[in-house]
Design a protein around this motif. Structure first.
Motif, PDB file in Angstrom:
ATOM      1  N   PHE A 220     -10.343  29.864 -19.155  1.00 41.69           N
ATOM      2  CA  PHE A 220     -11.104  29.391 -18.000  1.00 41.69           C
ATOM      3  C   PHE A 220     -11.990  28.215 -18.432  1.00 41.69           C
ATOM      4  O   PHE A 220     -12.451  28.156 -19.574  1.00 41.69           O
ATOM      5  CB  PHE A 220     -11.992  30.504 -17.443  1.00 41.69           C
ATOM      6  CG  PHE A 220     -11.230  31.542 -16.659  1.00 41.69           C
ATOM      7  CD1 PHE A 220      -9.894  31.376 -16.333  1.00 41.69           C
ATOM      8  CD2 PHE A 220     -11.874  32.698 -16.219  1.00 41.69           C
ATOM      9  CE1 PHE A 220      -9.197  32.335 -15.598  1.00 41.69           C
ATOM     10  CE2 PHE A 220     -11.202  33.663 -15.485  1.00 41.69           C
ATOM     11  CZ  PHE A 220      -9.857  33.483 -15.176  1.00 41.69           C
ATOM     12  N   HIS A 225      -7.175  25.697 -13.498  1.00 45.37           N
ATOM     13  CA  HIS A 225      -7.264  26.437 -12.221  1.00 45.37           C
ATOM     14  C   HIS A 225      -6.240  27.574 -12.150  1.00 45.37           C
ATOM     15  O   HIS A 225      -5.452  27.653 -11.229  1.00 45.37           O
ATOM     16  CB  HIS A 225      -7.057  25.504 -11.030  1.00 45.37           C
ATOM     17  CG  HIS A 225      -8.051  24.384 -10.976  1.00 45.37           C
ATOM     18  ND1 HIS A 225      -8.211  23.569  -9.895  1.00 45.37           N
ATOM     19  CD2 HIS A 225      -8.962  23.945 -11.883  1.00 45.37           C
ATOM     20  CE1 HIS A 225      -9.150  22.668 -10.128  1.00 45.37           C
ATOM     21  NE2 HIS A 225      -9.621  22.883 -11.335  1.00 45.37           N
ATOM     22  N   ILE A 226      -6.252  28.415 -13.167  1.00 45.46           N
ATOM     23  CA  ILE A 226      -5.264  29.499 -13.166  1.00 45.46           C
ATOM     24  C   ILE A 226      -5.790  30.714 -12.401  1.00 45.46           C
ATOM     25  O   ILE A 226      -7.001  30.870 -12.193  1.00 45.46           O
ATOM     26  CB  ILE A 226      -4.836  29.905 -14.594  1.00 45.46           C
ATOM     27  CG1 ILE A 226      -5.936  30.692 -15.329  1.00 45.46           C
ATOM     28  CG2 ILE A 226      -4.432  28.681 -15.416  1.00 45.46           C
ATOM     29  CD1 ILE A 226      -5.424  31.385 -16.585  1.00 45.46           C
ATOM     30  N   HIS A 227      -4.869  31.553 -11.992  1.00 46.77           N
ATOM     31  CA  HIS A 227      -5.239  32.804 -11.338  1.00 46.77           C
ATOM     32  C   HIS A 227      -4.772  33.955 -12.212  1.00 46.77           C
ATOM     33  O   HIS A 227      -3.618  33.993 -12.637  1.00 46.77           O
ATOM     34  CB  HIS A 227      -4.582  32.889  -9.954  1.00 46.77           C
ATOM     35  CG  HIS A 227      -5.002  34.110  -9.172  1.00 46.77           C
ATOM     36  ND1 HIS A 227      -6.314  34.370  -8.821  1.00 46.77           N
ATOM     37  CD2 HIS A 227      -4.281  35.159  -8.669  1.00 46.77           C
ATOM     38  CE1 HIS A 227      -6.384  35.502  -8.136  1.00 46.77           C
ATOM     39  NE2 HIS A 227      -5.163  36.000  -8.034  1.00 46.77           N
TER      40      HIS A 227
ATOM     41  N   GLN B  41     -14.746  21.828  -9.797  1.00 45.96           N
ATOM     42  CA  GLN B  41     -13.739  22.893  -9.754  1.00 45.96           C
ATOM     43  C   GLN B  41     -13.270  23.326 -11.143  1.00 45.96           C
ATOM     44  O   GLN B  41     -12.792  24.433 -11.318  1.00 45.96           O
ATOM     45  CB  GLN B  41     -12.526  22.431  -8.933  1.00 45.96           C
ATOM     46  CG  GLN B  41     -12.793  22.498  -7.438  1.00 45.96           C
ATOM     47  CD  GLN B  41     -11.814  21.649  -6.668  1.00 45.96           C
ATOM     48  OE1 GLN B  41     -11.968  20.433  -6.615  1.00 45.96           O
ATOM     49  NE2 GLN B  41     -10.819  22.286  -6.072  1.00 45.96           N
ATOM     50  N   ASN B  61      -9.363  27.300  -4.984  1.00 48.20           N
ATOM     51  CA  ASN B  61      -8.817  26.414  -6.001  1.00 48.20           C
ATOM     52  C   ASN B  61      -9.794  26.162  -7.159  1.00 48.20           C
ATOM     53  O   ASN B  61     -10.408  25.097  -7.263  1.00 48.20           O
ATOM     54  CB  ASN B  61      -8.394  25.094  -5.345  1.00 48.20           C
ATOM     55  CG  ASN B  61      -7.553  24.249  -6.287  1.00 48.20           C
ATOM     56  OD1 ASN B  61      -7.109  24.725  -7.318  1.00 48.20           O
ATOM     57  ND2 ASN B  61      -7.367  22.989  -5.928  1.00 48.20           N
ATOM     58  N   PHE B  62      -9.928  27.191  -7.990  1.00 49.98           N
ATOM     59  CA  PHE B  62     -10.748  27.141  -9.202  1.00 49.98           C
ATOM     60  C   PHE B  62      -9.985  27.965 -10.233  1.00 49.98           C
ATOM     61  O   PHE B  62      -8.881  28.424  -9.957  1.00 49.98           O
ATOM     62  CB  PHE B  62     -12.113  27.812  -8.961  1.00 49.98           C
ATOM     63  CG  PHE B  62     -12.918  27.246  -7.830  1.00 49.98           C
ATOM     64  CD1 PHE B  62     -13.835  26.232  -8.059  1.00 49.98           C
ATOM     65  CD2 PHE B  62     -12.779  27.730  -6.528  1.00 49.98           C
ATOM     66  CE1 PHE B  62     -14.593  25.710  -7.023  1.00 49.98           C
ATOM     67  CE2 PHE B  62     -13.536  27.211  -5.489  1.00 49.98           C
ATOM     68  CZ  PHE B  62     -14.448  26.197  -5.728  1.00 49.98           C
ATOM     69  N   ASP B  63     -10.556  28.188 -11.410  1.00 53.93           N
ATOM     70  CA  ASP B  63     -10.043  29.284 -12.225  1.00 53.93           C
ATOM     71  C   ASP B  63     -10.490  30.554 -11.514  1.00 53.93           C
ATOM     72  O   ASP B  63     -11.679  30.699 -11.177  1.00 53.93           O
ATOM     73  CB  ASP B  63     -10.636  29.228 -13.643  1.00 53.93           C
ATOM     74  CG  ASP B  63      -9.963  28.158 -14.500  1.00 53.93           C
ATOM     75  OD1 ASP B  63      -8.729  28.008 -14.393  1.00 53.93           O
ATOM     76  OD2 ASP B  63     -10.679  27.480 -15.263  1.00 53.93           O
ATOM     77  N   THR B  64      -9.563  31.445 -11.275  1.00 55.22           N
ATOM     78  CA  THR B  64      -9.901  32.630 -10.480  1.00 55.22           C
ATOM     79  C   THR B  64      -9.401  33.890 -11.162  1.00 55.22           C
ATOM     80  O   THR B  64      -8.372  33.890 -11.835  1.00 55.22           O
ATOM     81  CB  THR B  64      -9.295  32.537  -9.069  1.00 55.22           C
ATOM     82  OG1 THR B  64      -7.883  32.325  -9.181  1.00 55.22           O
ATOM     83  CG2 THR B  64      -9.916  31.407  -8.269  1.00 55.22           C
TER      84      THR B  64
END
Lengths: 382, 271, 173
Positions: A220, A225-227, B41, B61-64
């Motif tokens: 992170f 922008h990974i999920h 972001q 739209n971020f690290d989630t």
């Protein structure tokens, strides 16, 4: 080589983890693992690392999973009751492929059990404690120096395979002190954090497996922008209901470990050249087993020993080979008889497998095990 | 494209929420707060638990990070401590945050660690079909409280205040515009911020409790939510089912990751 | 191989004494393993620490049959001395173990009293005991145990601890 010093197993575990690059510890105090947390609390800040005591055991593993996603190499330590509480999130680490290390200094259970007494009762839990299907790497050291080495190895395996790795200490090795000479820092191999192979613009998918079947999810804060989710997900990291993706994912999680099983199976053999019988042991019990095998050898019994450091994945091939060679395999363990079931399965009738369980707060004496060896050797004669 | 849309993963929409659900309004308020603050972001992480509201992380739209049930706050704590320059926003629901995650909630507040918790409060477990949560008001019906809940509900704002949070606000899906400001100010606060966002669940809560459809529930919000200053002027017998909205509490207090940075400095200078 | 057991009640410092003894053995290039068992009490309760010293690697980490038992309380003497070797030595605090277990070779010294009277604090009992233990067993040299104690204790207390060692060492002929 650094100079010889007296060191405790738990201390060596903490030092090994730091030597392998661990710079984050989160956990909850529990006997007999607390020394690991205490050492981390004292030593990590000076290394620029972070220690946090969490509100409970579950938070203790959640915080290290978060820290690992944030780019840190992270460790938590616990014992039986805490290990039980952490199970759901160990599974989370498996499916979300987050590298963390869990040190479990085993004590006698179930429940609060005998908090200050040694046991090896969490062997099966280490493999099957979480719900669902996933592989597991669990390593069990038998001396203080090896606690250091195993910690280094656990951190490296976690990073290399992007999976939680369990250090199965027991109270014997965790709390004993003995002479150690630690390796020099420059002699310690460190597996670095895996990095994304391309950028977001280039179509980066965080869970695309590489040639070794391990994906490279980005840390992170690195712009990818990974999920990350505990739901079954496809290569993009986003959840999917697809039967095919689900099957492929579960299969890949297993195969990324099974394909390297031989590389990560660590064990020792002693006196096996002419052995007609074998003792198979691990952790603190293996020390006593070794002393017992020496005693039995003095009686003229052709007995050898296999000492497993890698508990999971189970050393099927090694046991098969031993079972072909010897008539009987004795498995002493500080539980009601757990790993013996795996030995039996792997031996597949090629040798008689005999359980020698102990679960009364005391460790084996060499005499107890050597007597058992004498008995199993005598039975053949008549 | 509307300006806040860059904060969404448009390819992940439409969302899975039911028609009439208020979660989309709350999620959009977070995106608009991000826009208002010009959040980077690449340096903002959204962490959620499990439940209807916690699905929001996947759309943003971020690290989630979509964690396990109840555990968003300790995961978020790890991320923040691993990399204190990150802004970390936690999306959670009433069951996730105050039942299974209740212990983490109070300890996050106690540490005053710089997280902004947006608590989507729909008074029910929506995803699983309407079971009672610790924020289901006494007497309201749920599938697990078919005769009306006999439990007393938490006031999560009072709970957070008692535990040590340094910014506490409440808004509603009806008062969408002020909600954006409340969230933005929470993100700006250097410490543990709670924004309780009242949202409607017409399917699993409103319907069962004769509160009408989505419009009916929004009407209920418009009539029951009273700005704090006005609420304080109400006589006790006028308060009834009304509740205060706005910034309910604010204080300046040491923030955990900054305090830990001092520990690192101390330890390194001691060497 | 020498197997030593140090026991007393929690807070008397037997575990610390055992650690120091093991460290001393390492200073003399010997192998050494130290372990302990204890109850739930932070203070009080029975506390047992063991040290094995050998020229070879020590596999079984616990004492099987002690060559020496040092007991600082009656409870510890009763509980932990029965498996002593026939030609082993039992060392007891003669004030705190009024009913000495039956054994052919017993060394009785008022260890706690010596610490209080000579050094003003019972805190030094374990170090007085170490001095005596080294005198009785010769398991490490007196110089080595001095070095090991000095390495482990807070700097400000080194002098007093050296005195404690000497008092223990000189407490028998």
């Amino acid at each position: 080589m650094s100079e010889a010093r007296l060191m405790q197993g738990n201390e060596a575990c903490a030092e090994g983890a730091m030597a392998a690059g661990v710079n984050f510890f989160g956990g909850y105090p529990i006997t007999p693992s607390t020394e690991i947390a205490e050492i981390m609390a004292k030593e990590l800040p000076a290394l620029g690392g972070t220690f946090i005591q969490m509100e409970d055991e579950i938070a203790g593993i959640a915080v290290v999973l978060g820290a690992a996603l944030g780019g840190r190499k992270a460790l938590t330590a616990t014992s039986g009751p805490g290990f039980s509480l952490k199970q759901e999130l160990i599974g989370y680490g498996c499916i979300a492929e987050i590298p963390i290390v869990i040190a479990n200094v085993q004590r006698l259970g179930p429940a609060t059990g005998q908090p200050t007494s040694p046991a090896q009762g969490d062997v099966m839990q280490a493999r099957w404690g979480t719900h669902g299907d996933h592989p597991m790497i669990a390593l069990s050291p038998w001396n203080v120096r090896e606690s250091f080495d195993v910690a280094v190895m656990a951190v490296n395996y976690a990073e290399r395979f992007r999976t939680p790795v369990i250090i199965l200490l027991d109270e014997v090795v965790g709390h004993m002190r003995e002479k150690v000479v630690l390796p020099k820092a420059e002699d310690i191999e460190i597996y670095p954090r895996r990095k994304p192979s391309c950028t977001r613009e280039e179509g980066y998918k965080p869970y695309t497996p590489m040639a070794d079947l391990v994906p490279n999810p980005a840390d992170f804060g690195t712009g990818h922008h990974i999920h990350v989710t505990g739901l079954v997900h496809d290569e993009t990291g986003f959840p999917t209901g697809s039967a095919q993706v689900t099957e492929d994912t579960i299969k890949r999680l297993h195969e990324k470990i099974s394909r390297v099983q031989e590389q990560i199976t660590h064990y020792d053999e002693f006196f096996m050249e002419d052995a007609e019988y074998a003792v198979l042991a691990y952790g603190g019990t293996a020390r006593t087993a070794y002393a017992a095998v020496e005693l039995a050898r003095k009686q003229g019994i052709k007995v050898g020993m296999v000492r497993l450091m890698t508990i999971w994945p189970f050393a099927d091939k090694i046991v098969k080979k031993v079972a072909k060679k010897v008539k009987k395999i004795l498995v002493p363990e500080m539980n009601y008889g757990q790993l013996v079931l795996e030995v039996e399965r792997a031996a597949a009738g090629q040798a008689t497998v005999i359980s020698l369980p102990k679960y009364n707060t005391e460790i084996f004496t060499p005499q107890e095990i050597s007597t058992a060896i004498e008995e199993l050797a005598a039975e053949v004669v008549k | 494209m509307r300006s806040y849309e860059k904060y969404f993963r448009m390819n992940r929409l439409p969302h899975i929420w039911c028609p009439g659900c208020g979660n989309g309004i709350i999620m959009k308020s977070i995106a608009k707060a991000a826009e208002q603050l010009g959040l980077d972001q690449d340096n903002t992480v959204i962490v959620s638990g499990i439940g209807c509201s916690s699905r929001a992380s996947g759309y943003m739209n971020f690290d989630t990070l979509h964690t396990a049930h109840g555990r968003a706050i300790p995961f978020a704590t790890g991320i923040k401590l691993a990399n204190p320059k990150l802004k970390v926003i936690v999306i959670t629901g009433d069951g996730d945050c105050t039942a299974i995650g209740g212990n983490h909630f109070i300890h996050g507040a106690r540490r005053n660690i710089d997280l902004t918790v947006v608590l989507f409060n729909n008074n029910i477990y929506g995803m699983t079909g309407g079971q009672a949560s610790p924020l289901t008001p006494t007497g309201k019906k749920a599938t697990t409280a078919p005769f009306g809940s006999v439990d007393t509900a938490f006031d999560p704002c009072k709970l957070a205040k008692a535990a040590g949070a340094s910014y506490i606000a409440r808004g509603t899906a009806f008062h969408a515009k002020p909600l954006v400001d409340l969230i933005a100010q929470g993100i700006s606060n250097n410490g543990f911020s709670l924004v309780e966002a009242i949202t409607q669940c017409p399917i699993s809560y409103g319907r069962r409790n004769k509160m009408g459809d989505a419009a009916g529930m929004l009407k209920w919000m418009s009539e029951s939510a009273v700005p704090l200053t006005a609420y304080e002027k109400l006589a006790e017998d006028q308060k009834g089912d009304k509740f205060p909205i706005g910034i309910l509490y604010q204080k300046t207090a040491p923030e955990y990751s900054a305090e830990y940075a001092k520990v690192i400095k101390l330890a390194q200078e001691g060497k | 191989m020498q197997q030593l057991r140090l026991c007393g009640s929690g807070g008397q410092g037997v575990i610390t004494a055992a650690i120091i003894l093991a460290e001393a053995a390492i200073m003399e290039n010997k192998e050494s393993v130290q372990s302990q068992s204890y109850g739930p009490e932070a203070r009080g309760g029975a506390s047992k620490a063991e040290v094995i010293i050998s020229e070879q690697f020590i596999y079984h980490p616990k004492v099987v049959k002690p060559d020496v038992v040092l007991a600082l309380t009656q409870q510890a003497a009763d509980r932990y001395s029965s498996d002593l070797c026939g030609n082993g030595i039992l060392i007891i605090d003669e004030d705190l173990v009024p009913e000495s277990p039956i054994h052919p070779s017993i060394v009785k010294v008022p260890l706690t009293r010596l610490a209080v009277e000579e050094l003003g604090k019972d805190l030094f009992t374990n170090i007085v005991a170490l001095g005596l233990l080294v005198k009785v067993t010769g398991v490490v040299s007196f110089e080595t145990i001095q070095k090991a104690v000095a390495k482990r204790v807070p700097k400000a207390t080194i002098e007093k601890n050296m005195k404690a060692l000497q008092i223990g060492y000189d407490s028998i002929k």
